[in-house]
Scaffold this active site. Structure first.
Site, PDB file in Angstrom:
ATOM      1  N   LYS A 175     -28.458  59.507  37.573  1.00 49.39           N
ATOM      2  CA  LYS A 175     -27.140  60.128  37.611  1.00 49.39           C
ATOM      3  C   LYS A 175     -26.313  59.558  36.466  1.00 49.39           C
ATOM      4  O   LYS A 175     -26.088  58.353  36.385  1.00 49.39           O
ATOM      5  CB  LYS A 175     -26.476  59.837  38.952  1.00 49.39           C
ATOM      6  CG  LYS A 175     -25.060  60.377  39.054  1.00 49.39           C
ATOM      7  CD  LYS A 175     -24.507  60.197  40.447  1.00 49.39           C
ATOM      8  CE  LYS A 175     -23.064  60.658  40.512  1.00 49.39           C
ATOM      9  NZ  LYS A 175     -22.480  60.470  41.841  1.00 49.39           N
ATOM     10  N   LYS A 228     -29.040  64.430  37.461  1.00 50.81           N
ATOM     11  CA  LYS A 228     -27.692  64.983  37.543  1.00 50.81           C
ATOM     12  C   LYS A 228     -26.839  64.501  36.390  1.00 50.81           C
ATOM     13  O   LYS A 228     -26.859  63.300  36.124  1.00 50.81           O
ATOM     14  CB  LYS A 228     -27.088  64.523  38.868  1.00 50.81           C
ATOM     15  CG  LYS A 228     -25.668  64.928  39.095  1.00 50.81           C
ATOM     16  CD  LYS A 228     -25.151  64.288  40.355  1.00 50.81           C
ATOM     17  CE  LYS A 228     -23.672  64.582  40.457  1.00 50.81           C
ATOM     18  NZ  LYS A 228     -23.034  63.835  41.483  1.00 50.81           N
TER      19      LYS A 228
HETATM   20  C1  PBG Z   1     -20.086  60.978  44.386  1.00 52.75           C
HETATM   21  C2  PBG Z   1     -20.517  62.254  43.740  1.00 52.75           C
HETATM   22  C3  PBG Z   1     -19.997  62.872  42.596  1.00 52.75           C
HETATM   23  C4  PBG Z   1     -20.686  64.078  42.470  1.00 52.75           C
HETATM   24  C5  PBG Z   1     -21.597  64.150  43.511  1.00 52.75           C
HETATM   25  N1  PBG Z   1     -21.505  63.001  44.285  1.00 52.75           N
HETATM   26  C6  PBG Z   1     -18.876  62.500  41.714  1.00 52.75           C
HETATM   27  C7  PBG Z   1     -18.955  61.322  40.836  1.00 52.75           C
HETATM   28  O1  PBG Z   1     -19.941  60.603  40.775  1.00 52.75           O
HETATM   29  O2  PBG Z   1     -17.933  61.087  40.207  1.00 52.75           O
HETATM   30  C8  PBG Z   1     -20.434  65.092  41.396  1.00 52.75           C
HETATM   31  C9  PBG Z   1     -20.802  66.471  41.748  1.00 52.75           C
HETATM   32  C10 PBG Z   1     -20.215  67.518  40.887  1.00 52.75           C
HETATM   33  O3  PBG Z   1     -19.553  67.265  39.865  1.00 52.75           O
HETATM   34  O4  PBG Z   1     -20.410  68.672  41.238  1.00 52.75           O
HETATM   35  N2  PBG Z   1     -20.432  59.841  43.684  1.00 52.75           N
HETATM   36 ZN    ZN Z   2     -19.303  58.059  44.358  1.00 51.47          ZN
END
Ligand code: PBG
Ligand code: ZN
Length: 303
Positions: A175, A228
């Site tokens: 991520k 992601k």
């Molecule tokens: C929580 C999380 C996030 C997303 C999914 N789970 C936000 C982040 O990490 O700031 C992002 C999903 C999206 O942008 O659609 N950590």
């Molecule tokens: Zn988070």
């Protein structure tokens, strides 16, 4: 001769749930998406079932946020309540729990904070507790998204020792610290109040590190892994699928969705074609399933 065929069965729809009744608050940067209360979330789940979408991933906006992210593992927490209500009405709909703390902490970071730093190890105990609570509420899959080292192992242990050894873990393994999450932070009311997430999420410049991150999660017991965002990281997705061969997810995130929506609203692109092309490319690169805000619309386009 076509090698890649999109199907509604590939999609997981993200849903945002908050407290209240009869709520359906529009998320301005994500047209067609809303913060639902539990009752309206059950209706939205019904629409997904109608469209043939096989599963949802739930995000919660708690009534109050605090330093310990209490709302994340509360017996009567918002996603726990939503999961019970949705399962009650739609037992065959797959429910994935996003497991993170940024929606539940008053500072908006994905872990425990002390002295302006996010502390990895103290966050693991909360992750374990949250996983057990989510599984108890009826979630079918636990998906840790906080990028804390060791979180998959901690969650696996917690699930096994709380009678949920049959609940799999979908690790947000690679991520990235991405600007594409912008609209999500409006949706989940979760922007960090100081700093950014680059001490725990990955540097967009790194590819080899993604493979190391995935390897660690696999070693810790991840059953499925995720890359992601999706479209800007197809190289990573392709390599992860090839190297590990696990069920692999890609998350077409909020910013990817918003970019298409905004351009389409201006008449600059053909929304249907560009959305389906993006989803097809994500699948072609190796995704076995796709978390996407286009799930319902794409289901209609494909039908
Ligand atoms: C929580 C999380 C996030 C997303 C999914 N789970 C936000 C982040 O990490 O700031 C992002 C999903 C999206 O942008 O659609 N950590
Ligand atoms: Zn988070």
């Amino acid at each position: 001769m076509r090698e890649t065929e999109l199907s509604v069965k590939d999609f997981i729809l993200p849903l945002f749930v908050r407290s209240g009744k009869g709520e359906k608050r529009p998320i301005s940067s994500m047209p067609g998406h809303f913060q639902y209360s539990v009752d309206t979330a059950v209706k939205a789940a019904g629409a997904a079932v109608q469209a043939g979408v096989p599963g949802l991933i739930l995000f919660g906006i708690p009534e109050k946020k605090d330093a310990k992210a209490s709302g994340a593992y509360a017996e009567n927490g918002i996603v726990q309540k939503a999961a019970k209500a949705i399962k009650d009405k739609h037992p065959d709909l797959l429910l994935i729990a996003d497991l993170c703390f940024c929606e539940y902490t008053d500072h908006g970071h994905c872990g425990i904070v002390k002295g302006g730093r996010v502390l990895n190890d103290p966050t693991l105990a909360l992750a374990a507790r949250t996983a057990a609570s989510q599984a108890k509420a009826g979630f079918d899959v636990i998906a840790p998204s906080g990028m804390m080292d060791g979180q998959v192992a901690a969650i696996r242990r917690a699930l096994d020792s709380s009678g949920h050894s049959d609940v799999p873990v979908l690790a947000y393994a690679a991520k990235y610290a991405s600007a594409y999450y912008g609209p999500f932070r409006e949706a989940a009311e979760s922007p960090p109040s100081f700093g950014d997430r680059s001490t725990y999420q990955m540097d967009p410049a790194n590819f080899e590190e993604a493979l190391r991150e995935v390897a660690l999660d696999v070693e810790e017991g991840a059953d499925m892994v995720m890359v992601k965002p999706a479209l800007p990281y197809l190289d990573v997705l392709k390599a992860v699928k090839a190297r590990f061969g696990l069920p692999t997810a890609a998350y077409q995130v909020s910013g990817e969705f918003a970019l298409i929506k905004a351009a389409a609203a201006n008449g600059w692109v053909d929304e249907k074609r560009i959305a389906l092309e993006s989803l097809t490319s994500i699948k072609r690169a190796g995704a076995d399933f796709i978390l996407t805000y286009y799930a319902l619309e794409a289901a209609q386009w494909l039908a």
